[in-house]
Design a protein around this motif. Sequence first.
Motif, PDB file in Angstrom:
ATOM      1  N   THR A   1       0.821  -1.217   0.000  1.00 17.27           N
ATOM      2  CA  THR A   1       0.000   0.000   0.000  1.00 17.27           C
ATOM      3  C   THR A   1       0.856   1.268   0.000  1.00 17.27           C
ATOM      4  O   THR A   1       0.639   2.163  -0.787  1.00 17.27           O
ATOM      5  N   PHE A   2       1.830   1.325   0.910  1.00 17.41           N
ATOM      6  CA  PHE A   2       2.709   2.505   0.923  1.00 17.41           C
ATOM      7  C   PHE A   2       4.097   2.128   1.415  1.00 17.41           C
ATOM      8  O   PHE A   2       4.293   1.056   2.001  1.00 17.41           O
TER       9      PHE A   2
ATOM     10  N   HIS B   1       2.167   4.108  -3.063  1.00 20.14           N
ATOM     11  CA  HIS B   1       3.002   5.304  -3.114  1.00 20.14           C
ATOM     12  C   HIS B   1       3.888   5.403  -1.885  1.00 20.14           C
ATOM     13  O   HIS B   1       3.673   4.682  -0.899  1.00 20.14           O
TER      14      HIS B   1
ATOM     15  N   THR C   1       4.874  -1.255   3.493  1.00 21.49           N
ATOM     16  CA  THR C   1       3.682  -1.633   4.233  1.00 21.49           C
ATOM     17  C   THR C   1       2.662  -2.233   3.274  1.00 21.49           C
ATOM     18  O   THR C   1       2.459  -1.713   2.177  1.00 21.49           O
TER      19      THR C   1
END
Lengths: 371, 371
Positions: free
Chosen positions: A169-170, A251, A276
Amino acid sequence: MRSVPAKNVAILGSGIFATEAHLPAIAALGDAIQLKAVYSRSNKSASAFARDAQDILKLKNPLDVYHDEDPAASLDTLLARTDIDAVIVVLPITVQPAVVLKALAAGKHVLSEKPVAPDVKQGRALIKEYETKYKTKGLIWRIAENWETEPGHHAAWRVIQEGKIGKVTFYNARVVNYIDENSKWYKTPWRTVPDYQGGFLLDGGVHTIAALRVILPSPMKTVSAFASLAKDILPPHDTINAIVRSADGSHGLVELTWGAPTPSRSSEAGNNITVTGTEGWLSVTRANGAVRVVVKTITRDKDGKATGETEEVIEEKEVGIRKEIEGFAQAIDGADDGLDDPRGTLVDVAFIEAALNSDGAPVDLVELAKV
Amino acid sequence: MRSVPAKNVAILGSGIFATEAHLPAIAALGDAIQLKAVYSRSNKSASAFARDAQDILKLKNPLDVYHDEDPAASLDTLLARTDIDAVIVVLPITVQPAVVLKALAAGKHVLSEKPVAPDVKQGRALIKEYETKYKTKGLIWRIAENWETEPGHHAAWRVIQEGKIGKVTFYNARVVNYIDENSKWYKTPWRTVPDYQGGFLLDGGVHTIAALRVILPSPMKTVSAFASLAKDILPPHDTINAIVRSADGSHGLVELTWGAPTPSRSSEAGNNITVTGTEGWLSVTRANGAVRVVVKTITRDKDGKATGETEEVIEEKEVGIRKEIEGFAQAIDGADDGLDDPRGTLVDVAFIEAALNSDGAPVDLVELAKV
């Protein structure tokens, strides 16, 4: 043990990194690489390196020494030797492109230190010339980007590929470094007054981007950033604050600075890469000669309900430099693993260049790094 | 001890934060605030709060209870009382604007919970209406942004103003939070299914931006960001990765997520604000009911040569909520300290809104938050 003949290699450059990083790595590789000659601009530096090499590599014969002070011992003379198969280029960033081309033109395989070039334009031109004129003849050119060959980074990549942290996710990469006038790296003349964009951000920052390229499951696509100079002694820039979005929509943040005012700013920053995902997260930290990957995964009961988390620790010795030279030797033998490819490392330069010029606006990395 | 009459106050809202944060803060203020009445949509919730209030504030008489179940005990009835000077509004985000205006129209001073409004458009409209119709009549409207009144944040600001860390070069704010279905905040119905932009990013993220507003020496001017939803249970968004540039050219990273997959992602993130300058740096951390500011400063000899660094630690108890109510009471008495101003807190909403909509492109915060 080896079924192919050892490569006879010359090293071009005799600075700190050639001595402290390349020599021990070549030594660790045993007979895969036969270091035969060294070139440096000064006789003194080349000769000192030759002595160190004979020592570290336990050579019967001293290295042949080439330098700019005697026309009969020039780089051209070295490259004209038919008994040299390959060269390792460890020269200042802006000197490298011309030397890489010269070596390729002389029919040598080339392993050249990162970055692939001082800027995207030169990198793209180099790659085009290599691919059209030399790759077609079977010549190998790889970039010595040891963070790309580092087993710890590949371990992190595997953890993600195996789905242990779910869908990414990030992510975050933080590099906060303290450099002062006494640093051995700062004292290298070409780093003290750099004639290339970004200064330490280019020289050191490309490593972090290379690690992200290896670890992340999807290519980084868009970068927006602010760049500046925090510390007067480090022109032209020493700090990048960037956000980046990958092709899969995940991102992250990339924080790069060599402008920490005091050592504690660096040591207490918690420098690492974290990724993550929907089912856990991992951190990648370099310390004490190893890359440590800590993986935390949600544990679930049979109904899928979260019950807690588990921790897995993977520690891999830092052997990226040995791996990059080994990969180069194997590629010459026809077994290219695709790592340290100039096109890949051009993305690293593109990231830094994009971040330096972004002024907060998004730059398309894929487009920028297109050859 | 007080030279001005105590304010008779009603609290509008009786949720967790009204009970757990506002009541103890009002109690700590002694006789500055006389809590007289409570309004909530449900009789049950309002009555439970009234009992808690009588307990915690050691009141002789119980609070008057207002709710929507009995037209004779409505909010309008409460606001029609001439013996109530002021109201504290602690209602769901999207309910607040109409209630704030209604209270101002009834001639009450208003302290309303952050954010100032669910979005910039509504915030701007509210501020315009307040300033033209009510401020001119001497009515006070402040926003209960406790991170703006927190003494620890002002301590960090003073350190910077005193020049201890030199000229600010770059900064960083990291907030990585873990929220699951069992969180008491998640269980608040209006947070579980939010009808406003950003979800927890707006509700919680504005605090971090407010702290940066207090601490940094120069207003934040431009923000570029990527935003997304990492955790399905937290729509519409739970993660922002942003870069920001201040008017003085310094820049920073703002990392906000409530989408950590496991508690360790949050506890090991090193959540804090760091501000780096040319002569040192500081970190601001909230933990154990206190705000801790650690300041590291370069020490220099008489020739200006760096000799090392010193550490100074400032620890201030977390008393922002008490301070915000105290500041409100003092403003009613004519001594407005300028904090918790709606225009200031509009910047916090603007930051989140800009980050949610930026898609990597720079947004002019100053322009966006202009009333």
